[in-house]
Design a protein around this motif. Sequence first.
Motif, short mmCIF file in Angstrom:
data_model
loop_
_atom_site.label_atom_id
_atom_site.label_comp_id
_atom_site.label_asym_id
_atom_site.label_seq_id
_atom_site.Cartn_x
_atom_site.Cartn_y
_atom_site.Cartn_z
N GLY A 165 7.22 -3.16 20.28
CA GLY A 165 8.57 -3.70 20.40
C GLY A 165 8.85 -4.87 19.48
N GLU A 166 7.81 -5.46 18.89
CA GLU A 166 7.99 -6.60 17.97
C GLU A 166 8.34 -6.13 16.57
N THR A 167 9.01 -7.00 15.83
CA THR A 167 9.21 -6.82 14.39
C THR A 167 8.58 -8.02 13.73
N ARG A 168 7.62 -7.78 12.83
CA ARG A 168 6.92 -8.88 12.19
C ARG A 168 6.19 -8.41 10.94
N ASP A 169 5.72 -9.39 10.16
CA ASP A 169 4.95 -9.10 8.96
C ASP A 169 3.57 -8.59 9.34
N ILE A 170 3.13 -7.59 8.60
CA ILE A 170 1.74 -7.16 8.67
C ILE A 170 1.25 -7.00 7.24
N VAL A 171 0.01 -6.92 7.05
CA VAL A 171 -0.61 -6.68 5.76
C VAL A 171 0.03 -7.55 4.68
N CYS A 172 -0.42 -8.77 4.61
CA CYS A 172 0.14 -9.66 3.60
C CYS A 172 -0.99 -10.16 2.71
N CYS A 173 -0.66 -10.42 1.47
CA CYS A 173 -1.66 -10.96 0.56
C CYS A 173 -1.03 -12.02 -0.32
N GLU A 174 -1.83 -13.01 -0.65
CA GLU A 174 -1.41 -14.08 -1.55
C GLU A 174 -1.94 -13.75 -2.94
N ILE A 175 -1.12 -13.92 -3.94
CA ILE A 175 -1.53 -13.66 -5.31
C ILE A 175 -1.91 -14.99 -5.94
#
Length: 107
Positions: A9-19
């Motif tokens: 039921g949540e909406t959120r960021d997944i799988v993130c990476c910093e360049i």
Amino acid sequence: MAYQNPRLGETRDIVCCEITKAENVTYTISGVLATVKTSDGLTTIRDAVTASASGDRAYFLESFTTGNGYVAGTEYKGHLQVTITYGSETHVLEHEDKFEVLSTIKE
């Protein structure tokens, strides 16, 4: 594992990476694609859909709903493919993370 597992039921960021870039190097993130599959690879939830970039960060914003194919208690693999351009050179970075979709009730 993802920094915090999402709840159904949540909406959120997944799988993130910093360049990370070298000093005095200018680059452009020219594309980000996200793929999400069950951890066994048998079921594809998202297949090469456009994800987002902001500054030095690439990420995928997702709604974890049953309508989108997510099941509480199931582990998934999220994959980002980030295309970066340095002048006339193009490079593709790959990033993968595992996460479990938790039930809507806090355990």
